[in-house]
Each structure stands twice: as C-alpha cells, then as structure tokens.
Design a protein around this motif. Structure first.
Motif, mmCIF file in Angstrom:
data_model
loop_
_atom_site.group_PDB
_atom_site.id
_atom_site.type_symbol
_atom_site.label_atom_id
_atom_site.label_comp_id
_atom_site.label_asym_id
_atom_site.label_seq_id
_atom_site.Cartn_x
_atom_site.Cartn_y
_atom_site.Cartn_z
ATOM 1 N N GLN A 1 -13.173 -53.979 33.496
ATOM 2 C CA GLN A 1 -14.496 -54.423 33.932
ATOM 3 C C GLN A 1 -15.486 -54.294 32.778
ATOM 4 N N LEU B 1 -6.606 -67.332 28.042
ATOM 5 C CA LEU B 1 -7.669 -67.246 29.054
ATOM 6 C C LEU B 1 -8.849 -68.121 28.644
ATOM 7 N N THR C 1 -11.497 -73.483 33.644
ATOM 8 C CA THR C 1 -12.758 -72.933 34.138
ATOM 9 C C THR C 1 -13.546 -72.208 33.048
ATOM 10 N N SER D 1 -21.507 -65.289 34.998
ATOM 11 C CA SER D 1 -21.841 -64.862 36.358
ATOM 12 C C SER D 1 -20.934 -63.706 36.780
ATOM 13 N N LYS D 2 -21.389 -62.973 37.771
ATOM 14 C CA LYS D 2 -20.630 -61.823 38.230
ATOM 15 C C LYS D 2 -19.235 -62.208 38.743
ATOM 16 N N PRO D 3 -19.121 -63.248 39.599
ATOM 17 C CA PRO D 3 -17.783 -63.632 40.050
ATOM 18 C C PRO D 3 -16.840 -63.954 38.890
ATOM 19 N N THR D 4 -17.360 -64.602 37.875
ATOM 20 C CA THR D 4 -16.515 -64.935 36.722
ATOM 21 C C THR D 4 -16.108 -63.673 35.971
ATOM 22 N N ARG E 1 -15.693 -60.725 37.189
ATOM 23 C CA ARG E 1 -14.665 -60.015 37.976
ATOM 24 C C ARG E 1 -13.309 -60.704 37.794
ATOM 25 N N MET E 2 -13.339 -62.038 37.794
ATOM 26 C CA MET E 2 -12.094 -62.795 37.677
ATOM 27 C C MET E 2 -11.476 -62.581 36.303
ATOM 28 N N ALA F 1 -9.781 -59.280 36.087
ATOM 29 C CA ALA F 1 -8.501 -59.331 36.799
ATOM 30 C C ALA F 1 -7.443 -60.026 35.958
ATOM 31 N N ASN F 2 -7.836 -61.094 35.289
ATOM 32 C CA ASN F 2 -6.914 -61.808 34.411
ATOM 33 C C ASN F 2 -6.383 -60.891 33.316
#
Lengths: 142, 170
Positions: A29, A84, A89, A119-122, A124-125, A128-129
């Motif tokens: 994170q 990545l 995206t 952005s926050k969702p990105t 987090r993703m 995870a990646n």
C-alpha cells in the motif's frame, strides 16, 4: 541507468502474510505520508544487484537494535512493474515507476513510485497487483 | 422485487431469476405464511464450516470507526448471504477460501479474497463514498485489472457477478 531484474521489499507488519502463506496487499500500500514534491509517492525497496543483498536486507537493523524487517522479505521481478505499467487501464499514464536512491548505510536502496494523483481505487488495485506478482517469500526464522 | 437463483450445469454460472419461478418445493403456502411466498435468506443459518467472513468479521472488532465498521459489516453480510443461498440451493460452489482483511493506516478496512491466479478486493474507505472493489489476475487469466465503486448495502448484483467469476476461474 540500468536496474537489476529483482527487487526486495521488507515485511514489517504482522499481517503481511495471510494464514494461507500468501502476501497481503497491505505490504504494497502506498502511503500519503510518503508523498514527494515531485508528484510521486515512494515505497522503499532494495535492488537485488548481487547475491549479498538478500542477507544484507534481512540483517538491516533499526535504531533500537531490532531487525527492521521482522517477518522477512519478498522478492518482486522488475518486469512485473513494467507489465503493470503496460496494462490498458494504466498504459500511457505512466502511473508507476522505480528509481535507485542509495543511502549512506544502504547502497542498494531504491523506491517503487506511484503518481500521487492516482485515485484511491486505482492505488488499492495496484497494491494488489504488486502483492500478487511476488515471486518469492523469504520468512525470517524466529 | 425478490430474486432467486439458478445455476447452469456446465458453466456453473449462477444467475438471478424472479422468485416463484423455481423450486416449487420451497414455496410456502401463502394462506398460512406470515411472510409471503419467497425464500427469506435472513432466516437461513450460516453453516459454521462454511463461514468465509468470520475472520474478517472478527477483525472489525479491533477498530473504533463505527462508520467503516458498519459499512464493512453490511458488505460481509451481503457476501455471506449470497454464499449461503447458493449452498442452500445445492449449487456447485467450489471450496471458497476465507476472506482476509486488514486496517490500513488511514483507517480504511481492506478485504481480500485470494485465489491461485487472481485476487478480489473490497476496500471500505474512511470516506465511505470512495469505497471500491477490484479484480486482478495473472497472465494465465489475461492480466485482468478491473475495478469499480461499491454501493452501500446494494451490491448483490455485483457480488453475483464476482462469484460467477470465481466459479469460472477458481
């Protein structure tokens, strides 16, 4: 500038590994407190430039004399960050990067970098990646 | 509008159908029922051995942030309810791993569902409207990177789609 094929990330948190032995995305994170003025958020790693870096990283000590990476370390292949960055995206946005940043007591030090505007969702993703891409887990023997 | 579920035999895909269209054996005689003729998932007991949310649920007790805790509990209940219904219908649900979870330093609660070739995440942010989900996979599944926003307490369709993804790829 050339980079080594692998990098090492230390495990400092108790929940870094799940009960099943997989790497939690918590390990990767990106934290706002590590934002820089140049628009990047940094995340410390060591570049595995030779066979000694693994033991060097495991032996890193904090100011209080305890091991910096109590749980162990994980290895990530640099090409996974490049892959990545090439995903649809993320492509053309150069959201991820990496750098060398030698320190007085650690010549292998570097950073994985993430654009602070993400952005926050990105975020987090992406964390995870990175966790999913870990190629090896080295657990410290207690 | 209440939905039930059907599962395709070959693909294992689960899809919602309007209630009363399947499983006549589950119908309640409306003349004697107090609740009507639909299956009430709230009254189904969660089998303890199948409780995939338990670990994440317990982890919520370590925080004082009531808003995040409430949102997380809603989502965990939605997940468990769907799994329970599918098992109640004897659907072919593969052995699902338990959810992992942790609190990030910014107070958000991050839930991960980890499989061999992919992982699914649900992020309950301190600012609830920013809460999101993601699916990421390795190259064997095409390097998937999908994400979107969660909707408080109304994620049944999203979760059905996600569970279908799991059934197809786990």
């Amino acid at each position: 500038m050339s980079f080594s094929d692998n990098l090492l990330r230390g495990l400092t948190i108790p929940d870094a590994l799940t009960d099943e032995g997989t790497v939690s995305s918590q390990v990767f994170q990106f934290k706002e407190e590590h934002s820089r003025d140049d628009g990047w958020i940094e995340q410390s790693i060591n570049w595995e430039e030779n066979d000694d870096v693994l033991s060097f990283t495991l032996d890193q000590i904090k100011d209080d004399g305890s091991f910096q990476f109590k749980m162990g370390i994980v290895r990530l292949e640099r090409k996974e960050i490049d892959k990545l960055n090439a995903r649809p995206t993320i492509k053309n946005k150069n959201l991820l990067s990496y750098e060398k940043q030698p320190l007085p007591d650690n010549c292998y030090h570097g950073n994985i970098l993430l654009k602070s505007s993400v952005s926050k969702p990105t975020k987090r993703m992406i964390a995870a990646n990175l966790a999913a891409a870990v190629s090896k887990i080295i657990i410290r023997e207690q | 509008m209440n939905f039930s579920y059907m599962q395709e035999t070959d693909s294992k895909i689960v899809f919602p159908v309007l209630d009363k269209t399947i499983h006549p054996s589950l119908w309640v005689d409306s003349s004697s029922a107090t609740e009507g003729a639909s299956l009430k998932k709230e009254y189904l007991q969660i089998p303890s051995e199948n409780n995939i949310i338990n670990r994440a649920w317990q982890n919520l007790n370590t925080s004082n942030n009531k808003e995040v805790i409430n949102e997380a509990r809603k989502l965990l209940n939605e997940i468990q309810n769907l799994i329970t219904i599918f098992k109640y219908y004897d659907f072919d649900i593969c052995a699902l791993p338990k959810l992992n979870s942790f609190f990030d330093e910014d107070g958000s609660f991050l839930i991960e569902w980890i499989f061999s070739n992919f992982r699914i995440g649900f992020n309950i942010e301190s600012k609830i409207v920013d809460s999101s989900w993601y699916i990421v996979s390795d190259s064997k599944l095409g390097d998937i990177n999908a994400y979107g926003l969660l909707s408080s307490g109304q994620n049944e369709k999203l979760l059905t789609w996600i569970i279908n993804f799991i059934l197809s790829n786990a």
